[in-house]
Each structure stands twice: as C-alpha cells, then as structure tokens.
Scaffold this motif. Structure first.
Motif, PDB file in Angstrom:
ATOM      1  N   THR A 138      11.717 -10.026 -12.829  1.00 19.22           N
ATOM      2  CA  THR A 138      10.757 -10.100 -11.730  1.00 19.22           C
ATOM      3  C   THR A 138      11.476 -10.398 -10.421  1.00 19.22           C
ATOM      4  N   GLU A 141      13.194  -7.385  -9.125  1.00 22.41           N
ATOM      5  CA  GLU A 141      12.261  -6.352  -8.666  1.00 22.41           C
ATOM      6  C   GLU A 141      11.525  -6.745  -7.403  1.00 22.41           C
ATOM      7  N   THR A 142      11.168  -8.044  -7.289  1.00 17.49           N
ATOM      8  CA  THR A 142      10.251  -8.438  -6.210  1.00 17.49           C
ATOM      9  C   THR A 142      10.837  -9.448  -5.221  1.00 17.49           C
ATOM     10  N   TYR A 144      10.625 -12.492  -5.722  1.00 15.41           N
ATOM     11  CA  TYR A 144       9.961 -13.723  -6.175  1.00 15.41           C
ATOM     12  C   TYR A 144      10.253 -13.895  -7.665  1.00 15.41           C
ATOM     13  N   LYS A 147       5.508 -13.039 -10.294  1.00 15.59           N
ATOM     14  CA  LYS A 147       4.704 -12.085  -9.522  1.00 15.59           C
ATOM     15  C   LYS A 147       3.555 -12.818  -8.838  1.00 15.59           C
ATOM     16  N   GLU A 150      -2.363 -10.230  -7.008  1.00 19.48           N
ATOM     17  CA  GLU A 150      -3.128  -9.622  -5.908  1.00 19.48           C
ATOM     18  C   GLU A 150      -4.236 -10.564  -5.425  1.00 19.48           C
ATOM     19  N   LYS A 166       8.368 -11.146   3.933  1.00 15.17           N
ATOM     20  CA  LYS A 166       8.936  -9.991   3.206  1.00 15.17           C
ATOM     21  C   LYS A 166      10.143 -10.433   2.385  1.00 15.17           C
ATOM     22  N   THR A 167      10.287  -9.792   1.244  1.00 14.31           N
ATOM     23  CA  THR A 167      11.512 -10.000   0.483  1.00 14.31           C
ATOM     24  C   THR A 167      12.253  -8.669   0.524  1.00 14.31           C
ATOM     25  N   PRO A 169      14.280  -6.825  -2.163  1.00 17.92           N
ATOM     26  CA  PRO A 169      14.890  -6.755  -3.499  1.00 17.92           C
ATOM     27  C   PRO A 169      16.173  -5.927  -3.523  1.00 17.92           C
TER      28      PRO A 169
ATOM     29  N   CYS B  12       8.566 -19.590  -4.243  1.00 19.18           N
ATOM     30  CA  CYS B  12       7.758 -18.765  -5.155  1.00 19.18           C
ATOM     31  C   CYS B  12       6.561 -19.525  -5.700  1.00 19.18           C
ATOM     32  N   ASN B  43      13.984 -14.794  -0.062  1.00 22.45           N
ATOM     33  CA  ASN B  43      13.839 -14.500  -1.488  1.00 22.45           C
ATOM     34  C   ASN B  43      13.820 -15.837  -2.226  1.00 22.45           C
TER      35      ASN B  43
END
Lengths: 206, 335
Positions: A138, A141-142, A144, A147, A150, A166-167, A169, B12, B43
């Motif tokens: 994860t 991919e993200t 974070y 996840k 939403e 914004k990240t 990746p 996170c 991040n």
C-alpha cells in the motif's frame, strides 16, 4: 510447518508459538559467526553487553500476555549462534516497539533495535508477515501505509478540512530502488500458515 | 499571544482514523494563534518500514524532512509515531555526516536533499514548550472542575528517552500538567505508561485486546470519567475497540476516550459539536452533560452505545482471525 514458497514466504497467521522452543540444540544448528555479524549491524552493536538479567522480559507488556515472546531469550539464542531459531521465530513479530526494554536495560542495550535487526534479517531471508507485506505494498502504491477510505475523504469535505496532501508514489519507488527486498515485494507468492499454539494466550487473572 | 507558523504533518493514521483528533487540534491551534501550513507533498513517515529495512525507514523520513526544509518551517505533528521517527532520523543523520551522505545518495534522483535544518515537534511538546502553561491558563474560559480524568501518554511520546528528551518516561508530567490546566483532575492509576498494544493487533489480536482490557480495568478502578490520549493509535485501541474488549472479556466500561485537544477545547469554550465529539465511538454524553450542568449533579444512568454503532460492532466481531491489513482496517476502523 512454515515452508518457503518461491522467494518470499508470507506468514498469514502469526501465533505466539516459539518454534522448537522445547527441542534440544543440535551442534549443526550453531553458527558461531552470527553474533559477530550482528555486532557490526547498526542497532545491534551492544549485543555483547547483555548479561541476561531479564529486565527486558520482565518489563515487556507483550511478554505479560504471551507464553512465548521473550526478548531476553531471543538475545540468548543469538549469543548461542542459533541463527535459524531466531530468524524463523514467529514470536519475533509480536514486539510492539514500546521501547520499555531499551529504556530500562541496566547495560544500555538497545533491545528494541536488536529485535528490529532480527526482523530485518528475517525479511532478508524472505520471511514476512502478511500484514506487513500488505502495508508495504500500500505504501509503495499510495504513499500512505494504509488506504484512506473514500468515505473518510468525503467526510473531510463535510467538516471543511483541507484536502489530503499529495503523495508521490513514483518518487518513493525511486528512492527505495537500491534497497534489497523492495523489488521482490510485489512478486506473486504463495502463502504459508503457521501451526496453532498449544496452551498460549493465557488469560490475565487480575 | 504571539503568532507562529508551523508545517502540519498529517501522517497516515490521522486521515484513516483520527478525524476528531485533527478537527479538535486545528480548532484549538487557531484559537492559540498558530498558523498551520499544509505540507504540499508528503509520504508515510517511514516508521512502518523499520521492521523491513532500517535504511528504508531513514530514507522515507529524510524525504519528508527534505520536503519540509524546502518550506523553511518546523514540523508539527499530531501522531507521536511520526514525531519520534522524524526526530530520531534527524538526530541520527545530523550526528553522522557519512550516513547523511548515504541517505542523500538515495534521494538524489528526486532532486531532494536532506540538510538537517528543521525540527519536529509533537503537539504535546509544542504546547509545553512553545505555548506554555501560563498562556494556556489565560485562554481557559470554562474550567472543567468536577471532572476526573486519567491520562494515557503512549509509547512514542515518552520512549526511547534518549530521543524524546522533554519528559520523564517513568513519571511523565507534561500531559498531566496540561490536563490540570483545563481545571480537570488527573487521576493516578496502575501501569499508566503501559503500551496500548495496537502495533501487535495485526499480529496477534488477543494480546492487544488483553493489554487494552488491562488499561481499562485500571482506569475504571481509579474512577476516571474519561481517558485522555494524544495518539491516534492509542485512541483507536481504547475508543474504537472498547466495545470489542467488552464483548471479548464480558466487561462493561463505557469510558469515553477523548483526544487532549477535545478536552482543552471544552475548557476554551468550544462546543462538543465543534470538537467533533460525534466521531467518538464511546458515547461521551455523560461528561458533556455533566459539564453543561452547573451543579455537581451526576448522571445515574449509563448512556447506551449509539444504536447505529452497535450493529456495526456486531458485524465486525468475528471468531476468525484477521490476516490482512485490509481486514484489519475493516475490523478496527469500522468503515
């Protein structure tokens, strides 16, 4: 039992069972170089200072509720050169990194860092708990580690909170590309299930 | 009150499970004349990668620090995990130029460079050192007298002591003093610096739940009306999972778990709605009603769990073991 399938073995179920705990040590298991190897790794430098007093285990919140997770024992196994018993041990993954052991060690051994070094070495061997692997995927991919659902993002709008930062990746993949293991993390692998422990998870009777 | 500007590092855990923490913290910080600048890019702090590869953790943290350095502002976080990771890496790399160069080699391709020019503070340290007790006492308009609460610091805000230097890990005072500033009484109880167990929940949930039960038992025994936390993960363990602990061990607690900014916000005259009390799983009605009543009259009746949540909890309590983070999220965060 735990078996390596492909390059990475994903441990789907982690018990508190310490493999081979009751079994006598065979000479063939002993690797006298293990402790010297550890001594050179950042975090485990002070492993020789441990004189097995057991302060770490007696102060460990996880050890209070587990019959098998014992930081002192893990260090002792390393002193003895029992590389596989340490690195294949599933109890290694129970430490919650609360740092109590490190703060209270009379010899200033960074017990939590030693456990972390063991984990890093276990990962190098290819053993990883399912949860940790999912988290890492994860993250790659993200950006974070988990996840963000939403529904939460919508809720932020409802409450008038600023949008999530914004990240990137792509840059994460770039900066981690020279680290071993990350190129293997996405490989399709089979999973292995560990045996269930007998008589563990004792209830606290206070 | 002097105006100050900080770079807000969300992490996170806050977006996934700490919305009430974020809302209440933003509210009190605005009142304290603190301007929060959002990170334009970030991040994960790196902490979850530590078990996999120590260097990877350092690289991720250094990337965040490098991004913050571009803004020229110090970082403020709500998550003790992020705060301690960023602090630890900053400290290590500042002391070891060779390691710093190695980490910068990894960052090179992205055009970022870590220099070690900024600092990171957690909200608690920020309130203690940058706002100060005196300023805080001046903004308290609705002292929470008659309220008895307990504190839970959590691990990453206290330990390891050589990284976190602002409090005594064996006898922490910061949170206690900040609670007392609101007018509430902060009760002592057994094992108050003990870990909440959440990091182990993904590996063995029984151990984590037993640790949570242990803590809740001690708090109940001390007679606390609420537990005050400053960590999104500890809050998840005691608030989100309190019904789970109750069900697993056949106990009844119904102890509201408040984020410290929620408590401070009440004392500053903000309403429970403004402080997102509606996002808490364990109904905090008992304390909000008591605070609304000028006398010391106490409510006799236990407020019920919110009905819509009960069915959700029923759904998520299973006998099976969860193995995936996805399931872990489902079960522990109750989407």
């Amino acid at each position: 039992m735990l078996s390596k399938l492909g390059e990475i073995t994903v441990m789907t179920e982690i018990s508190t069972f310490n493999q081979g705990k009751e079994q006598p040590i065979k000479a063939s298991e002993i690797d006298p170089t293990f402790k010297y190897e550890l001594e050179k790794l950042p975090g485990a430098e002070k492993i020789f200072l441990c004189f097995q007093c057991g302060t770490c285990t007696s102060d460990c919140p996880i050890a209070r509720f587990s019959d098998s997770y014992r930081p002192r024992t893990l260090i002792h196994l390393a002193h003895l050169g029992l590389r596989d018993r340490v690195l294949n041990s599933d109890t290694l993954w129970l430490c919650s990194a609360c740092f109590t052991c490190t703060d209270r060690c009379p010899q200033n051994v960074e017990v939590d860092s030693i456990i972390r070094v063991f984990r890093n070495l276990a990962i190098e061997k290819g053993y990883i708990p399912q949860g940790l692997r999912d988290q890492t995927q994860t993250l790659l991919e993200t950006g974070y580690v988990s996840k963000v659902p939403e529904s939460r993002i919508k809720k932020r709008e409802t409450y008038g909170l600023p949008p999530l930062p914004k990240t990137n990746p792509q840059t994460i993949k770039k900066i981690l590309k020279n680290i071993p293991f990350f190129d293997r993390i996405n490989q399709t692998t089979a999973t292995a299930t560990l045996p269930q422990p007998q008589g563990d998870n004792k209830n606290d009777s206070q | 009150m002097t105006h100050s500007k900080w770079l807000f590092f969300l992490g996170c855990a806050i977006p996934t499970r700490g919305i009430s923490y974020e809302i209440s913290a933003r509210k009190i910080l605005t009142k304290l004349n603190v301007e929060l600048i959002e990170m334009p890019e970030f991040n994960c702090c790196g902490l979850p990668l530590d078990p996999i590869n120590h260097e990877a953790m350092q690289i991720l943290a250094a990337k965040n620090l490098a991004l913050a350095e571009q803004q020229g502002l110090n970082i403020l976080t709500l998550c003790p995990g992020c705060a301690s990771t960023l602090k630890k890496v900053n400290k290590t790399l500042k002391a070891d130029p060779q390691q710093k160069d190695e980490i910068n080699q990894h960052l090179k391709e992205t055009g970022l460079t870590y220099n070690g020019t900024i600092e990171t503070k957690h909200l608690l340290q920020f309130l203690k050192e940058d706002i100060g007790l005196e300023t805080l006492k001046n903004v308290i308009t609705h002292p929470l007298t008659n309220l008895k609460v307990a504190e839970h610091n959590g691990c990453h805000i206290l330990r390891p002591k050589k990284i976190i230097t602002f409090d005594d890990p064996e006898d922490p005072q910061t949170l206690k003093t900040l609670i007392e500033a609101t007018g509430a009484e902060c009760l002592d109880y057994t094992d108050k610096t003990q870990c909440c167990g959440l990091p182990s929940a993904a590996i063995n949930e029984k151990i984590a739940l037993q640790l949570a039960r242990d803590k809740l038992n001690h708090i109940k025994k001390a007679g606390a009306q609420a537990l005050i936390t400053i960590c999104p993960s500890c809050h998840t363990m005691y608030d989100t999972n309190q019904p789970r602990v109750e069900k697993t061990f056949d106990e009844t607690y119904r102890i509201p778990i408040l984020h410290y900014p929620q408590l401070l916000g009440l004392a500053m005259g903000l309403t429970p709605q403004e402080l997102a009390f509606g996002e808490l799983r364990v109904n905090p009605e008992k304390i909000t009603q008591q605070l609304a009543t000028p006398t010391t009259q106490k409510l006799d009746v236990e407020p019920p769990l919110r009905p819509e949540l009960v069915s959700e909890i029923e759904k998520t309590i299973t006998n099976g073991k969860f193995t995936k983070v996805e399931n872990f999220q489902k079960e522990y965060m109750l989407e």
